[in-house]
Design a protein around this motif. Structure first.
Motif, PDB file in Angstrom:
ATOM      1  N   LEU A 268       0.832  -1.210   0.000  1.00 56.40           N
ATOM      2  CA  LEU A 268       0.000   0.000   0.000  1.00 56.40           C
ATOM      3  C   LEU A 268       0.859   1.249   0.000  1.00 56.40           C
ATOM      4  N   PRO A 269       0.520   2.213  -0.858  1.00 51.33           N
ATOM      5  CA  PRO A 269       1.224   3.497  -0.795  1.00 51.33           C
ATOM      6  C   PRO A 269       0.716   4.304   0.408  1.00 51.33           C
ATOM      7  N   LEU A 270       1.641   4.763   1.212  1.00 52.45           N
ATOM      8  CA  LEU A 270       1.318   5.582   2.380  1.00 52.45           C
ATOM      9  C   LEU A 270       1.694   7.034   2.102  1.00 52.45           C
ATOM     10  N   THR A 271       1.314   7.915   2.993  1.00 50.22           N
ATOM     11  CA  THR A 271       1.737   9.303   2.843  1.00 50.22           C
ATOM     12  C   THR A 271       3.254   9.396   2.998  1.00 50.22           C
ATOM     13  N   THR A 272       3.854   8.447   3.712  1.00 51.01           N
ATOM     14  CA  THR A 272       5.313   8.364   3.838  1.00 51.01           C
ATOM     15  C   THR A 272       5.727   6.908   3.682  1.00 51.01           C
ATOM     16  N   GLY A 273       6.071   6.492   2.473  1.00 55.24           N
ATOM     17  CA  GLY A 273       6.544   5.137   2.230  1.00 55.24           C
ATOM     18  C   GLY A 273       5.444   4.174   1.824  1.00 55.24           C
ATOM     19  N   THR A 274       5.633   2.889   2.177  1.00 55.20           N
ATOM     20  CA  THR A 274       4.679   1.830   1.852  1.00 55.20           C
ATOM     21  C   THR A 274       4.603   0.856   3.022  1.00 55.20           C
ATOM     22  N   VAL A 275       3.577   0.012   3.006  1.00 57.80           N
ATOM     23  CA  VAL A 275       3.449  -1.074   3.968  1.00 57.80           C
ATOM     24  C   VAL A 275       2.781  -2.245   3.254  1.00 57.80           C
ATOM     25  N   ASP A 276       3.207  -3.471   3.590  1.00 49.82           N
ATOM     26  CA  ASP A 276       2.603  -4.675   3.030  1.00 49.82           C
ATOM     27  C   ASP A 276       1.474  -5.147   3.927  1.00 49.82           C
ATOM     28  N   VAL A 277       0.336  -5.472   3.319  1.00 54.12           N
ATOM     29  CA  VAL A 277      -0.802  -6.003   4.067  1.00 54.12           C
ATOM     30  C   VAL A 277      -1.336  -7.247   3.363  1.00 54.12           C
ATOM     31  N   TYR A 278      -1.816  -8.198   4.159  1.00 57.02           N
ATOM     32  CA  TYR A 278      -2.545  -9.336   3.600  1.00 57.02           C
ATOM     33  C   TYR A 278      -3.952  -8.840   3.318  1.00 57.02           C
ATOM     34  N   ALA A 279      -4.442  -9.097   2.112  1.00 57.50           N
ATOM     35  CA  ALA A 279      -5.724  -8.557   1.676  1.00 57.50           C
ATOM     36  C   ALA A 279      -6.392  -9.556   0.737  1.00 57.50           C
ATOM     37  N   VAL A 280      -7.585  -9.202   0.291  1.00 52.26           N
ATOM     38  CA  VAL A 280      -8.233  -9.957  -0.782  1.00 52.26           C
ATOM     39  C   VAL A 280      -8.433  -9.009  -1.951  1.00 52.26           C
ATOM     40  N   ALA A 281      -8.311  -9.555  -3.162  1.00 53.86           N
ATOM     41  CA  ALA A 281      -8.504  -8.774  -4.376  1.00 53.86           C
ATOM     42  C   ALA A 281      -9.959  -8.918  -4.800  1.00 53.86           C
ATOM     43  N   GLU A 282     -10.666  -7.810  -4.897  1.00 53.66           N
ATOM     44  CA  GLU A 282     -12.092  -7.850  -5.224  1.00 53.66           C
ATOM     45  C   GLU A 282     -12.394  -7.499  -6.670  1.00 53.66           C
ATOM     46  N   ARG A 283     -11.687  -6.515  -7.205  1.00 52.66           N
ATOM     47  CA  ARG A 283     -11.931  -6.067  -8.577  1.00 52.66           C
ATOM     48  C   ARG A 283     -10.598  -5.747  -9.239  1.00 52.66           C
TER      49      ARG A 283
ATOM     50  N   ASP B  17      -2.710 -18.701   6.136  1.00 48.94           N
ATOM     51  CA  ASP B  17      -3.020 -19.305   7.431  1.00 48.94           C
ATOM     52  C   ASP B  17      -2.003 -18.901   8.490  1.00 48.94           C
ATOM     53  N   ILE B  18      -0.732 -18.836   8.119  1.00 47.01           N
ATOM     54  CA  ILE B  18       0.313 -18.426   9.067  1.00 47.01           C
ATOM     55  C   ILE B  18       0.059 -17.007   9.523  1.00 47.01           C
ATOM     56  N   GLU B  19      -0.302 -16.109   8.610  1.00 44.54           N
ATOM     57  CA  GLU B  19      -0.573 -14.721   8.985  1.00 44.54           C
ATOM     58  C   GLU B  19      -1.804 -14.629   9.878  1.00 44.54           C
ATOM     59  N   GLU B  20      -2.871 -15.363   9.577  1.00 44.02           N
ATOM     60  CA  GLU B  20      -4.055 -15.345  10.443  1.00 44.02           C
ATOM     61  C   GLU B  20      -3.711 -15.836  11.842  1.00 44.02           C
ATOM     62  N   TYR B  21      -2.919 -16.895  11.926  1.00 46.95           N
ATOM     63  CA  TYR B  21      -2.505 -17.427  13.226  1.00 46.95           C
ATOM     64  C   TYR B  21      -1.672 -16.391  13.981  1.00 46.95           C
ATOM     65  N   ARG B  22      -0.730 -15.748  13.306  1.00 50.12           N
ATOM     66  CA  ARG B  22       0.135 -14.755  13.937  1.00 50.12           C
ATOM     67  C   ARG B  22      -0.672 -13.574  14.468  1.00 50.12           C
ATOM     68  N   ARG B  23      -1.719 -13.161  13.763  1.00 54.57           N
ATOM     69  CA  ARG B  23      -2.512 -12.006  14.176  1.00 54.57           C
ATOM     70  C   ARG B  23      -3.524 -12.348  15.263  1.00 54.57           C
ATOM     71  N   CYS B  24      -3.771 -13.634  15.478  1.00 52.30           N
ATOM     72  CA  CYS B  24      -4.733 -14.062  16.497  1.00 52.30           C
ATOM     73  C   CYS B  24      -4.086 -13.931  17.882  1.00 52.30           C
ATOM     74  N   PRO B  25      -4.777 -13.345  18.867  1.00 46.67           N
ATOM     75  CA  PRO B  25      -4.213 -13.252  20.218  1.00 46.67           C
ATOM     76  C   PRO B  25      -3.876 -14.637  20.765  1.00 46.67           C
ATOM     77  N   GLU B  26      -2.752 -14.729  21.470  1.00 45.53           N
ATOM     78  CA  GLU B  26      -2.274 -16.013  21.954  1.00 45.53           C
ATOM     79  C   GLU B  26      -3.328 -16.787  22.743  1.00 45.53           C
ATOM     80  N   ASN B  27      -4.107 -16.085  23.576  1.00 42.05           N
ATOM     81  CA  ASN B  27      -5.099 -16.774  24.404  1.00 42.05           C
ATOM     82  C   ASN B  27      -6.292 -17.291  23.595  1.00 42.05           C
ATOM     83  N   LEU B  28      -6.409 -16.899  22.326  1.00 36.99           N
ATOM     84  CA  LEU B  28      -7.517 -17.349  21.478  1.00 36.99           C
ATOM     85  C   LEU B  28      -7.073 -18.263  20.337  1.00 36.99           C
ATOM     86  N   ARG B  29      -5.790 -18.581  20.263  1.00 37.35           N
ATOM     87  CA  ARG B  29      -5.277 -19.318  19.103  1.00 37.35           C
ATOM     88  C   ARG B  29      -5.922 -20.686  18.913  1.00 37.35           C
ATOM     89  N   GLY B  30      -6.410 -21.286  19.948  1.00 36.84           N
ATOM     90  CA  GLY B  30      -7.109 -22.552  19.802  1.00 36.84           C
ATOM     91  C   GLY B  30      -8.450 -22.395  19.113  1.00 36.84           C
TER      92      GLY B  30
END
Length: 112
Positions: free
Chosen positions: A46-61, A97-110
């Protein structure tokens, strides 16, 4: 009196970002959609006002030069932006799946 343009923002991994929404560069008639709920999983730079950042996303159109991607921030708010096609790549299910797991709070990973 001049109005100040407010840029959209989101928080990812606790860090706030202000992002740009580039013009998709084509007429609406040149835009195509993937099948609803069968959107490809992607990594978007993603283009930011200062630089870029990578995000996991879905492509819709897509059109000949840009892809409309959507992603969720830390608070599960949805965001959309047209990204130049060269800044978007598909990811496989394992990487997603790895990214979803990483973003899930540790106490909810199950449950995630």
């Amino acid at each position: 009196m001049a109005q100040i343009e407010k840029r959209p923002t989101f928080t990812l991994d606790g860090k706030a970002y202000e992002y740009l929404r580039p013009d998709p560069g084509h007429d609406p008639e040149a835009t195509h959609s993937w099948t609803y709920r069968q959107y490809p999983k992607v990594m978007a730079t993603l283009p930011l006002t200062t630089g870029t950042v990578d995000v996991y996303a879905v492509a819709e159109r897509w059109n000949p030069s840009h892809i409309l991607v959507s992603w969720q921030d830390d608070e599960h708010h949805a965001h959309w932006a047209w990204i130049p096609a060269g800044n978007v790549r598909r990811v496989n299910d394992s990487e997603w799946d790895i990214e979803e797991y990483r973003r899930c709070p540790e106490n909810l990973r199950g449950l995630c």
